[in-house]
Design a protein around this motif. Structure first.
Motif, mmCIF file in Angstrom:
data_model
loop_
_atom_site.group_PDB
_atom_site.id
_atom_site.type_symbol
_atom_site.label_atom_id
_atom_site.label_comp_id
_atom_site.label_asym_id
_atom_site.label_seq_id
_atom_site.Cartn_x
_atom_site.Cartn_y
_atom_site.Cartn_z
ATOM 1 N N THR A 66 36.728 31.964 30.486
ATOM 2 C CA THR A 66 37.378 32.195 29.199
ATOM 3 C C THR A 66 37.418 33.692 28.907
ATOM 4 N N ALA A 98 40.819 26.312 26.840
ATOM 5 C CA ALA A 98 40.490 27.747 26.901
ATOM 6 C C ALA A 98 41.698 28.619 27.242
ATOM 7 N N ALA A 102 41.775 31.325 24.273
ATOM 8 C CA ALA A 102 41.391 32.706 24.591
ATOM 9 C C ALA A 102 42.388 33.717 23.993
ATOM 10 N N ASP A 167 46.422 32.020 34.874
ATOM 11 C CA ASP A 167 45.117 31.379 34.764
ATOM 12 C C ASP A 167 44.949 30.599 36.062
ATOM 13 N N SER A 191 37.738 30.741 37.038
ATOM 14 C CA SER A 191 36.521 30.220 36.413
ATOM 15 C C SER A 191 35.557 29.813 37.508
#
Ligand code: T4K
Length: 378
Positions: A66, A98, A102, A167, A191
């Motif tokens: 995040t 997220a 974010a 992402d 992540s």
């Protein structure tokens, strides 16, 4: 007659735990150096090894996925307000919250464009339609590790002078053609949460296209401090610590057997469910990392039935990603993303992790097939 298999609490994902011996060796070093955080030796080692493994040049480790998005947005200057109006960032509604929270946390207006009904990634056409004069950046997601149509998205971004932050939380190790998928966009974020293919308990990384952006981000994650007595600007604490890095290094040492087992699970599901349920259409030029096993049922009712049938067998599947984020109130979106809403209502992620046995996979497949064949779509 088939043997009856009584399943014991099968979660949708289970963290890979590397050998204690290996992990302890890294932790012994931490004890000897008594250096726990603030760009320690293991964080530096992990950064170097990840750059080699992933085939990227400018990688920065951070505390979680995040913060990786928040820091990337800040480093690229896309959250700066023009004339006191918040910048607009366009993303997908079919993702973990997220991705949208974010930029929202950073003060941006978050807008949603719809996804492609087959790949479940942002549709480049819908993305372009959503662009306004306030749009500063695009934030597509390689959802479930499936590569977005990056060339088309990058063309849209160029036409409208926008930054692109992918992402890539699910896309650890994914290749597009001959190179890392992480090389696309101005930045790509990862992540390393415990549930991911590669993890550092909590953690993440940002891969930048340019060295200057990486250096700006390096300052941002350490309070904007440039020296013992010098602070050059706003920053935050988004650093990875040495214990996280120890886990990451041990994970990387064992990444091959981990991926090998995940591939086994993936293939076994695929073979038994092919033709019975719908799969996400994979980008033909990209590799897989076996991070998730999502299936699409013909109706929401069948999806809910399947969830409860599997729960009776103590198998906990998850509706990644329900609800479609364009329906989440606080994001107060005016955009109606009907394809995303439809996919979100029917998708289900089946358990996938390296320890999952063939016996359990087969039982899960039996239940899926039973539910699909006994229900009529509504
Ligand atoms: N962008 C995208 C596209 C993302 O998917 C994510 C995170 C992010 C950004 C943000 O990255 P981070 O800031 O988290 O690094 C989980 C993860 O917490 C989350 O990281 C992940 N995406 C998301 C898809 O899944 P939940 O709410 O489903 O987690 P939870 O606690 O319900 O765990 C899922 C399953 O894993 C459970 O059934 C049990 C199992 N589990 C979990 C943990 C934490 C274990 O067996 N052991 C454990 O230690 O979000």
């Amino acid at each position: 007659m088939k043997k009856f298999v009584r399943l014991q609490n099968i979660p949708v994902s289970k963290p890979y735990l590397p050998s204690r011996e290996r992990l302890d060796a890294y932790i012994d070093g931490i004890y000897q150096r008594a250096w726990l955080t603030n760009n320690g030796e293991l964080v530096q080692q992990l950064e170097k090894r990840l750059k080699e493994y992933l085939g990227v040049e400018y990688l920065l480790l951070v505390a979680n996925g995040t913060l990786a998005i928040q820091v990337a947005l800040k480093a690229l200057g896309v959250t700066v307000r023009d004339d006191l109006r918040p910048p607009q960032i366009i993303t997908t509604p079919f993702t973990f919250v997220a991705t949208a929270s974010a930029p929202y946390w950073e003060g941006a207006d978050v807008c949603f464009a719809d996804i492609d009904e087959h790949t479940w990634c942002l549709s480049p056409e819908s993305l372009e339609t959503a662009i306004t004069e306030r749009t500063k950046a695009l934030l597509p997601v390689h959802v479930f590790g499936n590569a977005c149509y990056v060339e088309a998205i990058d063309l849209v971004a160029k036409r409208h002078h926008l930054k692109v932050i992918y992402d890539a939380s699910h896309a650890f190790g994914v290749q597009l053609g001959q190179q890392s998928l992480l090389r696309y966009g101005d930045a790509a974020t990862l992540s390393f949460h415990a549930t991911k293919v590669f993890h550092t308990i909590e953690g993440g990384a940002i891969v930048f296209k340019n060295a200057e952006d990486l250096e700006r981000a390096r300052l941002l994650i350490n309070f904007g401090i440039t020296g013992p007595d010098q602070i050059d600007g706003l920053g935050i604490n988004a650093k990875m610590n040495e214990f996280q890095a120890a886990m990451g290094l041990s994970m990387l040492d064992e990444i091959k057997p981990n991926l090998h087992e995940r591939e086994r699970v993936y293939r076994r599901y695929h073979k038994q469910l092919d033709g019975k349920v719908t799969f996400q259409k994979k980008n033909a030029y990209s590799s897989r990392n076996y991070s998730y096993f999502p299936i699409l049922l013909p109706s929401e009712r069948q999806t809910l039935d399947l969830i409860s049938e599997l729960l009776e067998e103590r198998v906990v599947c998850r509706r990644y990603f329900f609800p479609s984020l364009d329906t989440v109130k606080y994001l107060s979106s005016k955009d109606e993303c009907l394809v995303s809403r439809d996919i979100a209502s029917r998708v289900l992620c089946l358990p996938i992790y390296s320890e999952l046995t063939n016996e359990i996979i087969d039982r899960i497949c039996e239940v899926v097939c039973k539910v699909v064949s006994s229900n009529q779509p509504m």
